[in-house]
Design an enzyme around this catalytic site. Structure first.
Site, short mmCIF file in Angstrom:
data_model
loop_
_atom_site.label_atom_id
_atom_site.label_comp_id
_atom_site.label_asym_id
_atom_site.label_seq_id
_atom_site.Cartn_x
_atom_site.Cartn_y
_atom_site.Cartn_z
N LEU A 1 0.83 -1.24 0.07
CA LEU A 1 -0.06 -0.06 0.01
C LEU A 1 0.84 1.06 0.02
CD1 LEU A 1 -2.77 -0.97 2.50
CD2 LEU A 1 -2.55 -1.37 -0.03
N HIS B 1 -3.35 4.27 -2.55
CA HIS B 1 -4.50 3.39 -1.87
C HIS B 1 -4.82 3.90 -0.64
CE1 HIS B 1 -1.55 0.11 -3.36
NE2 HIS B 1 -2.49 -0.45 -3.88
N GLY C 1 -9.15 3.04 -8.35
CA GLY C 1 -8.48 4.18 -8.63
C GLY C 1 -8.63 4.24 -10.24
N LEU D 1 1.29 7.23 -8.52
CA LEU D 1 1.84 6.14 -7.60
C LEU D 1 1.40 4.92 -7.95
CD1 LEU D 1 1.01 7.99 -4.10
CD2 LEU D 1 3.22 8.22 -5.65
#
Lengths: 288, 288
Positions: free
Chosen positions: A37, A41, A151, A188
């Site tokens: 993570l 996240h 996401g 990310l």
């Protein structure tokens, strides 16, 4: 708001807890993850917190969405660190299914989503969305959330899951969360940790090239030409290969005819940087 | 125990009623049908009544499980008579989804079950179980029952649905109900109403031949020889074609090696009688 999340590893534990919360009328928001993570996240988790009384995060590195030769074995597993991060976000329950509880020897059911799942990632990872659709369906049926957060980083995946949920009439509200980026705009990703400093600097050019490309499309550039230019720019920047630079319709991901855009669209890119495959995407805000 | 069942034609109506019952802690048993109800269906409904506080029956002639050239258009639609029969059984709600609400123009998701769904029916109706798996998944997600009842008449279908539910982790208990037969042993089927008296007499020989075949297998006959004899007996009785006479393992429907049975099995038959395709099956109770 640090709490100690419940950690459930079996369906029995999970079901017991779910029944208790449902009995109290609590709504449940769900964030499925493969662990490792990062802030991306955690931004999903924060969104989940706003949507329901209870937040459940699953951690499961799903073998069916990795093809042979991909990084299933090498994929980072950081359960202790993950749990700490989720505790700090006030997550109520972390569901970590036992690997052998997910696919038994008799398993014989496949789910295939067409339409939005056609092309782009599927051209390069042909069974990826089959694996995603299957594990997401299983996790949804186990967790039975009211809301699930995905996401926009995996934009085609998000569109595929929306299609899946609508087509199978799953009573779950799917929410897309904006892409979290580092200070240089790099989206990310758990795979970013494979980079050394030099590769990281290179990877950070992907988003700059992408946003430039979107801007030129917004200003009326021919989309095929703009996409070709972006792909060349990536190679010039040291990317070893470009899987695709494509503009698609915003929601149904329909392939758009070349020429000049006349409606809002999405620009999607996948490219290889020093052995790591990166994906990114952004809106192309053409006025109707 | 005649009541007036609620008739829901939209998901909104259905959801509202479900929420009320769930709020009262009522469990829900579900019997999906294609209408044209006969005593076989009503035996499923009676079983459902014993399993939960609320019984929901759906009526939907699912186009995705008919192949081109099959009897989709001709399939009997008898909604008024069906509703009366269900009222007499004390059914709480009849769900009759509007046809165009089930598959919209953007639909792109397919479900494929292998294993138990391989061979037998699939050899002759290649997309049948794909259609069944899809509509059952959709109806399950709309109704969200605790228990669902399917007849053993469609034995491979029952096994396929059990596999589907287990593989996708649907929180639903699947119950198989014994085959309802007329006084001559003919398995009840909505398609039996296609027969005139002469054809009906012919059709009634199917079960006799099947039970004789099972009995000879139980007594130690070679299964391949016994199956061949049964197929020939069907042709001698005036059946125009035999799709299969096969013995399979009882639960996983594994193809069994020829020779003499040494464990409980299932004998399955499909054959054509005067333009109607009939299926039937029975246990082969070999002692372990």
């Amino acid at each position: 708001m640090t709490t100690t999340p419940i950690i459930s590893r079996t369906q029995r534990e999970l079901r017991g807890q779910l029944a208790e919360w449902r009995g109290s009328g609590d709504r449940i928001a769900f964030v499925p993850t493969m662990g490792a993570l990062h802030e991306g996240h955690l931004s999903l988790v924060r969104l989940a917190r706003k949507k329901a009384e209870r937040v459940i995060v699953s951690i499961f590195v799903n073998p069916t969405q990795f093809a042979p030769g991909e990084d299933l074995e090498a994929y980072p597993r950081t359960e202790a660190a993950d749990s700490e991060k989720l505790a700090a976000e006030g997550v109520d329950l972390i569901y970590i299914p036992l690997p052998n509880s997910m696919y038994n020897a008799h398993h014989a059911t496949a789910i295939k989503v067409g339409g939005v799942a056609t092309g782009l990632e599927t051209d390069h990872r042909p069974t990826f969305f089959d694996g995603v659709a299957l594990v997401v369906t299983k996790l949804f049926n186990r967790v039975q959330p009211d809301v699930a957060i995905f996401g926009e980083k995996d934009y085609q995946q998000l569109a595929t899951i929306r299609r899946l949920v609508e087509d199978l009439d799953m009573p779950i509200h799917i929410i897309g969360a904006p892409i979290a980026r580092d200070e240089y705009g790099l989206a990310l990703s758990s795979r970013n940790q494979y980079f050394n400093a030099q590769s990281l600097a290179k990877a950070r050019q992907l988003n700059t090239i992408m946003f430039d490309c979107a801007e030129s499309m917004e200003r009326g550039a021919n989309v095929d030409r703009a996409a070709e230019d972006a792909a060349q720019a990536l190679l010039d920047a040291g990317f070893s290969g470009v899987d695709y630079v494509q503009v698609r319709s915003k929601n149904s991901l329909t392939v758009l005819e070349g020429g000049v855009l006349n409606k809002p669209a999405r620009l999607l890119i996948a490219a290889h940087c020093d052995g790591v495959r990166l994906i990114d995407n952004c809106a192309v805000n053409v006025k109707k």
